[in-house]
Enzyme design. Structure first.
Site, PDB file in Angstrom:
ATOM      1  N   HIS B  83       0.832  -1.202   0.000  1.00 22.44           N
ATOM      2  CA  HIS B  83       0.000   0.000   0.000  1.00 22.44           C
ATOM      3  C   HIS B  83       0.870   1.257   0.000  1.00 22.44           C
ATOM      4  O   HIS B  83       1.838   1.336   0.743  1.00 22.44           O
ATOM      5  CB  HIS B  83      -0.897  -0.006   1.246  1.00 22.44           C
ATOM      6  CG  HIS B  83      -2.085   0.886   1.123  1.00 22.44           C
ATOM      7  ND1 HIS B  83      -1.996   2.258   1.164  1.00 22.44           N
ATOM      8  CD2 HIS B  83      -3.390   0.603   0.953  1.00 22.44           C
ATOM      9  CE1 HIS B  83      -3.210   2.772   1.027  1.00 22.44           C
ATOM     10  NE2 HIS B  83      -4.078   1.798   0.894  1.00 22.44           N
ATOM     11  N   GLY B 164       4.155  22.809  10.024  1.00 28.98           N
ATOM     12  CA  GLY B 164       5.498  22.264  10.173  1.00 28.98           C
ATOM     13  C   GLY B 164       6.479  22.852   9.189  1.00 28.98           C
ATOM     14  O   GLY B 164       6.112  23.600   8.277  1.00 28.98           O
ATOM     15  N   ARG B 166       9.826  22.462   6.420  1.00 32.57           N
ATOM     16  CA  ARG B 166       9.978  21.658   5.215  1.00 32.57           C
ATOM     17  C   ARG B 166      11.061  20.615   5.394  1.00 32.57           C
ATOM     18  O   ARG B 166      12.041  20.554   4.662  1.00 32.57           O
ATOM     19  CB  ARG B 166      10.246  22.573   4.033  1.00 32.57           C
ATOM     20  CG  ARG B 166       8.955  23.298   3.672  1.00 32.57           C
ATOM     21  CD  ARG B 166       9.188  24.568   2.983  1.00 32.57           C
ATOM     22  NE  ARG B 166       9.516  24.326   1.589  1.00 32.57           N
ATOM     23  CZ  ARG B 166       9.601  25.286   0.696  1.00 32.57           C
ATOM     24  NH1 ARG B 166       9.373  26.544   1.052  1.00 32.57           N
ATOM     25  NH2 ARG B 166       9.915  25.013  -0.537  1.00 32.57           N
ATOM     26  N   THR B 171      11.951   9.091  10.831  1.00 34.00           N
ATOM     27  CA  THR B 171      11.384   7.734  10.800  1.00 34.00           C
ATOM     28  C   THR B 171       9.885   7.717  10.558  1.00 34.00           C
ATOM     29  O   THR B 171       9.340   6.696  10.128  1.00 34.00           O
ATOM     30  CB  THR B 171      11.638   6.998  12.143  1.00 34.00           C
ATOM     31  OG1 THR B 171      11.043   7.774  13.203  1.00 34.00           O
ATOM     32  CG2 THR B 171      13.129   6.849  12.408  1.00 34.00           C
ATOM     33  N   ALA B 172       9.204   8.832  10.826  1.00 37.98           N
ATOM     34  CA  ALA B 172       7.730   8.849  10.739  1.00 37.98           C
ATOM     35  C   ALA B 172       7.214   9.598   9.528  1.00 37.98           C
ATOM     36  O   ALA B 172       6.002   9.658   9.299  1.00 37.98           O
ATOM     37  CB  ALA B 172       7.126   9.449  12.007  1.00 37.98           C
ATOM     38  N   GLY B 173       8.106  10.185   8.721  1.00 39.61           N
ATOM     39  CA  GLY B 173       7.685  10.812   7.477  1.00 39.61           C
ATOM     40  C   GLY B 173       6.776  12.012   7.669  1.00 39.61           C
ATOM     41  O   GLY B 173       7.063  12.903   8.482  1.00 39.61           O
TER      42      GLY B 173
END
Lengths: 303, 303
Positions: B83, B164, B166, B171-173
């Site tokens: 996915h 946020g 840029r 690890t969490a994208g």
């Protein structure tokens, strides 16, 4: 409200005196675990139909409070109205809604029937699912003769009451108490002014003349719209669902070259009856009411 | 549960590690005013979809707890699955269920999005009804390039996050947070083994190729049954109802000489969508959900 719910739809022989009707409504809803959903009074019928729901004990208590409120306010010796009646509190059905069986409602009818005789000295006939013999299932059969004829009828061996002695209450007559499925009033409007067509279709679809087992039907004219209607009561929507009744009316109407122009549900309908119609027409292969979001919300455990 | 209800269906990039999935489920349901209705894990997709409902504040808190549980347990640098995904917590939609508007859900998406950045330093993109510009409505458009491509994508002016800086979380994208209507998965089975027919019908009914605005559709083979299926997502059942989607599939199928042999609703469905299908096919002239017995019971005042 709790998980065990019973509906009751008591009919009383008073449809004109607002104060009396309000006193009876107040008596019904004074319990903490019952809710009065609807009150329909008809002055011509001189009759009021209450709809209440609650847990079985709460509904039983409410019905007994209704008798206490109705008896001093209704004198059948003076009552004249269009609707047949034999009692001040004329009919009391108990209907399973959620978490209760028909057997529970039959037991409730028997328990309340016994108390009505013991407390109020009104003789009681059990009807429909609660009937003690087949010829007492049909309410119309029990009520035949009405209040005026009942002083004699109650003396006949086959019409001894289920609870009470063979003597009519002098002002409150007798009461029918029973258990039945939820009744849906479902009308189908036809694109014709020909009342004969509506009557022919009603005859074709109603159980008594060979149609669907749990359908009662009449053909009536809607004069203001210039059309006619097949007016139905579905007395067991689980066994004769809305979709089957409509589809049969539609195919009978087609045989007369007449179209269905619309339908209506009068009053309340259980969600299950609508889920079942959606299931039928959407042709779902394996639908479960557990898939309904709102059911999952209300039935999920806390946490 | 209270009268104001929001659904959220967070998707996380972990579909294999039972302990991690259970820790995230526990985090979601540890609030007193939320309920976790469903957990679907797919090891091939390496993805889990949670379904929870609750009051808006309770659901917002649950989503923040989910981030706290997911971030130490998911490392996208090591994640391989079928996915597409760009984040550890990949997608978070808020869906109005009862007593809340779409505007409320948009506000909720913005509030949670801001907190996700501030607390966890994961950049956030708002999507669908919460999108800040038209080209961000479509989740697939935002996610294109996936985690591996996002370090570059986030540097492009037009892909600056809504909340946020840029820079991708290592690890969490990144996460997409949005608001949308309830999605109904509705499949229609056809009496043929010809996949071309299912694909042609899917093309005819889906919005993107000229069909119904709120329908996504694919033609798929059901190999074990020897038939094919039009697999649909209805993204706004209020504007494109079940009945209309089915009726269009049925008439397109007839054009190919093929019959509808059955349908299925996968997962949950709001009661209103079923009431609407019953209303449509029963041809009711003036139906109100207030006529549904169960609604009257739950909404009647105490007394």
């Amino acid at each position: 409200m709790g998980e065990r719910l019973v509906e009751s739809v008591p009919n009383v022989s008073e449809g004109r005196d607002r104060a009396a009707i309000e006193a009876m409504a107040a008596a019904l809803q004074s319990g903490p675990t019952v809710r009065l959903l609807d009150v329909q009074s008809d002055p011509d019928h001189h009759r009021t139909v209450f709809t209440l729901v609650g847990d079985p004990d709460g509904v039983a208590d409410a019905i007994l409070r209704l008798f206490a409120a109705a008896l001093p306010r209704i004198d059948l010796r003076l009552h004249r109205g269009e609707h047949p009646r034999m009692g001040a509190v004329d009919v009391v059905p108990f209907v399973p809604v959620r978490g209760v069986t028909m057997a529970d409602c039959v037991a409730l009818a028997r328990r309340v029937g016994r108390e009505v005789w013991e407390r109020f000295r009104v003789p009681v006939y059990l009807y429909e699912e609660a009937a003690s013999r087949p010829e007492r299932r049909d309410l119309a059969e029990i009520r035949r003769g009405e209040f005026e004829g009942f002083a004699d009828k109650i003396l006949r061996e086959e019409w001894a009451p289920d609870f009470g002695e063979r003597v009519l209450h002098p002002t409150a007559g007798a009461t029918a108490i029973g258990a039945r499925e939820f009744l849906i009033a479902f009308n189908v409007n036809l694109g014709t002014a020909d009342l004969k067509v509506a009557k022919a279709i009603a005859r074709a679809v109603r159980g008594s003349s060979g149609g669907l087992r749990y359908v009662k039907a009449l053909g009536v004219a809607l004069a203001d719209r210039g059309i006619v209607q097949v007016s139905m009561n579905l007395t067991n929507y689980k066994k004769t669902p809305l979709a089957r009744a409509l589809d049969l009316v539609r195919s009978e109407a087609a045989r007369h070259g007449v179209a269905v122009v619309g339908t209506e549900i009068v009053g309340l309908v259980p969600e299950e009856a609508l889920f079942s119609a959606a299931d039928h027409y959407l042709r779902l292969e394996r639908f479960s009411p557990d898939q309904v979001l709102e059911r999952r919300i209300s039935s999920a455990p806390d946490g």
